[in-house]
Scaffold this active site. Structure first.
Site, PDB file in Angstrom:
ATOM      1  N   ARG A 293     -17.010  -9.637  14.756  1.00  0.00           N
ATOM      2  CA  ARG A 293     -17.410  -8.547  13.871  1.00  0.00           C
ATOM      3  C   ARG A 293     -16.909  -7.244  14.492  1.00  0.00           C
ATOM      4  NH1 ARG A 293     -17.841 -11.965  10.633  1.00  0.00           N
ATOM      5  NH2 ARG A 293     -19.694 -12.641   9.481  1.00  0.00           N
TER       6      ARG A 293
ATOM      7  N   HIS B 116      -9.504 -10.297   7.712  1.00  0.00           N
ATOM      8  CA  HIS B 116     -10.653 -11.215   7.861  1.00  0.00           C
ATOM      9  C   HIS B 116     -10.290 -12.634   7.402  1.00  0.00           C
ATOM     10  CE1 HIS B 116     -15.266 -11.130   8.305  1.00  0.00           C
ATOM     11  NE2 HIS B 116     -14.875 -12.391   8.351  1.00  0.00           N
TER      12      HIS B 116
HETATM   13  P1  NAP Z   1     -23.141 -19.337  17.181  1.00  0.00           P
HETATM   14  O1  NAP Z   1     -22.937 -20.815  17.104  1.00  0.00           O
HETATM   15  O2  NAP Z   1     -24.475 -18.761  16.855  1.00  0.00           O
HETATM   16  O3  NAP Z   1     -22.707 -18.902  18.660  1.00  0.00           O
HETATM   17  C1  NAP Z   1     -22.868 -17.608  19.131  1.00  0.00           C
HETATM   18  C2  NAP Z   1     -22.510 -17.589  20.614  1.00  0.00           C
HETATM   19  O4  NAP Z   1     -22.587 -16.231  21.074  1.00  0.00           O
HETATM   20  C3  NAP Z   1     -23.471 -18.409  21.461  1.00  0.00           C
HETATM   21  O5  NAP Z   1     -22.767 -19.055  22.506  1.00  0.00           O
HETATM   22  C4  NAP Z   1     -24.393 -17.338  22.055  1.00  0.00           C
HETATM   23  O6  NAP Z   1     -24.926 -17.662  23.318  1.00  0.00           O
HETATM   24  C5  NAP Z   1     -23.444 -16.190  22.217  1.00  0.00           C
HETATM   25  N1  NAP Z   1     -24.185 -14.918  22.267  1.00  0.00           N
HETATM   26  C6  NAP Z   1     -24.950 -14.377  21.306  1.00  0.00           C
HETATM   27  N2  NAP Z   1     -25.498 -13.231  21.735  1.00  0.00           N
HETATM   28  C7  NAP Z   1     -25.075 -13.052  22.991  1.00  0.00           C
HETATM   29  C8  NAP Z   1     -25.298 -12.075  23.965  1.00  0.00           C
HETATM   30  N3  NAP Z   1     -26.075 -11.018  23.737  1.00  0.00           N
HETATM   31  N4  NAP Z   1     -24.728 -12.216  25.170  1.00  0.00           N
HETATM   32  C9  NAP Z   1     -23.939 -13.283  25.415  1.00  0.00           C
HETATM   33  N5  NAP Z   1     -23.667 -14.265  24.519  1.00  0.00           N
HETATM   34  C10 NAP Z   1     -24.234 -14.147  23.328  1.00  0.00           C
HETATM   35  O7  NAP Z   1     -22.086 -18.580  16.237  1.00  0.00           O
HETATM   36  P2  NAP Z   1     -20.660 -19.119  15.722  1.00  0.00           P
HETATM   37  O8  NAP Z   1     -20.832 -20.052  14.589  1.00  0.00           O
HETATM   38  O9  NAP Z   1     -19.865 -19.571  16.900  1.00  0.00           O
HETATM   39  O10 NAP Z   1     -20.060 -17.753  15.114  1.00  0.00           O
HETATM   40  C11 NAP Z   1     -19.880 -16.586  15.911  1.00  0.00           C
HETATM   41  C12 NAP Z   1     -19.542 -15.403  15.019  1.00  0.00           C
HETATM   42  O11 NAP Z   1     -18.222 -15.556  14.481  1.00  0.00           O
HETATM   43  C13 NAP Z   1     -20.404 -15.270  13.758  1.00  0.00           C
HETATM   44  O12 NAP Z   1     -21.644 -14.652  14.056  1.00  0.00           O
HETATM   45  C14 NAP Z   1     -19.539 -14.417  12.868  1.00  0.00           C
HETATM   46  O13 NAP Z   1     -19.795 -13.055  13.133  1.00  0.00           O
HETATM   47  C15 NAP Z   1     -18.121 -14.709  13.342  1.00  0.00           C
HETATM   48  N6  NAP Z   1     -17.295 -15.373  12.306  1.00  0.00           N
HETATM   49  C16 NAP Z   1     -16.104 -14.806  11.958  1.00  0.00           C
HETATM   50  C17 NAP Z   1     -15.298 -15.420  10.995  1.00  0.00           C
HETATM   51  C18 NAP Z   1     -13.953 -14.817  10.606  1.00  0.00           C
HETATM   52  O14 NAP Z   1     -13.314 -15.327   9.694  1.00  0.00           O
HETATM   53  N7  NAP Z   1     -13.495 -13.767  11.248  1.00  0.00           N
HETATM   54  C19 NAP Z   1     -15.689 -16.638  10.412  1.00  0.00           C
HETATM   55  C20 NAP Z   1     -16.896 -17.187  10.793  1.00  0.00           C
HETATM   56  C21 NAP Z   1     -17.698 -16.554  11.746  1.00  0.00           C
HETATM   57  P3  NAP Z   1     -25.931 -18.917  23.512  1.00  0.00           P
HETATM   58  O15 NAP Z   1     -25.089 -20.136  23.271  1.00  0.00           O
HETATM   59  O16 NAP Z   1     -26.329 -18.813  24.917  1.00  0.00           O
HETATM   60  O17 NAP Z   1     -27.020 -18.742  22.502  1.00  0.00           O
END
Ligand code: NAP
Length: 320
Positions: free
Chosen positions: A235, A283
């Site tokens: 993001r 995006h």
């Molecule tokens: P997820 O499964 O919830 O994983 C989030 C990861 O970030 C987890 O490893 C979490 O740590 C870590 N994290 C969160 N807060 C943190 C902090 N304060 N300090 C350190 N690490 C932190 O999410 P995901 O499915 O991988 O997706 C991640 C993001 O990608 C989404 O939220 C979205 O914004 C973005 N996204 C972008 C697109 C695009 O097309 N550009 C598409 C889909 C998603 P823990 O494992 O320790 O909880």
């Protein structure tokens, strides 16, 4: 395609998508959920609005969700829930987000593609061609480059593995300590510094939360080896934009690949469009696959109907 029959449960589809996209979702979902009646929000009767206990959503308008008073949970067809959490702060129902291995694969492919773009100096060769400049730049093997993946969730985990399979030296950073075979991992503020100190290329796959907003700024960028690269697929607001531009202008960073922005679409005339060291993507790093996403939503809803168990949902306190 859409089921009709008053004995079936009504599941509203609520989303800010155009009619074509809405119909594509309704067709795909109806096919895999023949025991439910999928109804677009605009077609719901008042009594159907009251009956609905589950909704399937795609960036829903909060005022439409408010008209569904008996929701127990909603299933998003997107992976990111940042906007929904902000829009639906007072709501008591659970929010289930999309966790789709196909989405993770697509994101991992994007992480590899744009890491290779930076690794093989494609932005610099593009510029050299424009200047008719025939010059070989030094080559280093992937194993001599470290890629730091921020966030080791569904997307970061898959991206780390794909990058490691391509021979990059990969390190990962997450909130909680992780034990992922073959991956050096860090956590916490000190771990974040170590990740930046080692990484020639940073790939950001963190959710946007109170903790991650503005997380990447001058202090961290200064720690990176000179002429590094940064890829943001998460993001926009996670990176401090003016600090990033300053690091690129100073030559500290060689290039940034940005798929996400504070405001999307990136407004016409925004200086970032024309920045020579920024690649702007609209995006597109990991678009949702309607078929696989519908199957996942269907499995979750069918399980719920059988067991009464709401699928693992977003932690509102953590913000992801
Ligand atoms: P997820 O499964 O919830 O994983 C989030 C990861 O970030 C987890 O490893 C979490 O740590 C870590 N994290 C969160 N807060 C943190 C902090 N304060 N300090 C350190 N690490 C932190 O999410 P995901 O499915 O991988 O997706 C991640 C993001 O990608 C989404 O939220 C979205 O914004 C973005 N996204 C972008 C697109 C695009 O097309 N550009 C598409 C889909 C998603 P823990 O494992 O320790 O909880």
């Amino acid at each position: 395609m859409i089921n009709v029959g008053s004995d079936l449960n009504v599941i509203p589809f609520v989303g800010q998508v155009d009619d074509e996209e809405r119909d594509e979702w309704l067709a795909a979902l109806s096919l895999v959920l023949p025991g439910e009646r999928l109804v677009p929000f605009s077609n719901l009767t008042n009594s159907e609005k009251t009956q609905a206990t589950i909704a399937i959503v795609a960036n829903p308008q909060p005022n439409e969700i408010e008209q569904l008073p008996n929701l127990l949970w909603i299933h998003s067809v997107w992976a990111g829930v940042e906007r929904m959490l902000a829009d639906l702060q007072g709501a008591s129902f659970d929010i289930v987000r999309l966790i789709d291995p196909e989405l993770s694969r697509t994101m991992a492919e994007a992480a590899l593609a744009w890491t290779l773009y930076l690794h093989r100096d494609m932005p610099a060769y593009y510029k050299q061609q424009q200047d008719q400049n025939w010059k070989a730049l030094p080559y280093r093997k992937p194993s001599q480059k470290t890629v730091g993946v921020l966030g080791l969730g569904s997307l970061g985990n898959a991206a780390s593995k794909t990058l490691a399979n391509a021979d990059f030296n990969v390190v990962g950073w997450s909130r909680n300590k992780k034990n992922i075979s073959g991956l050096k991992t860090f956590e916490g503020p000190e771990g974040l510094k170590s990740t930046f100190e080692q990484s020639d290329i940073i790939v950001c796959l963190l959710p946007l939360t109170d903790e991650t907003r503005g997380l990447i700024g001058e202090e961290l960028l200064q720690l990176m080896p000179r002429r590094g690269g940064i890829i943001n697929f998460a993001r926009g607001p996670i990176i401090n934009k003016s600090d990033l531009i300053a690091a690129l202008d100073d030559g500290l960073l060689a290039h940034a690949v940005l798929d996400v922005f504070d405001q999307e679409p990136l407004p016409a005339g925004d200086p970032i469009w024309a920045h020579p060291y920024v690649t702007v993507l609209p995006h597109i790093s990991a678009p949702t696959d309607v078929q696989t996403a519908s199957e996942i939503v269907s499995t979750n809803i069918k399980n719920y109907r059988l067991t009464g168990q709401v699928p693992a949902s977003v932690d509102r306190l953590k913000g992801y």
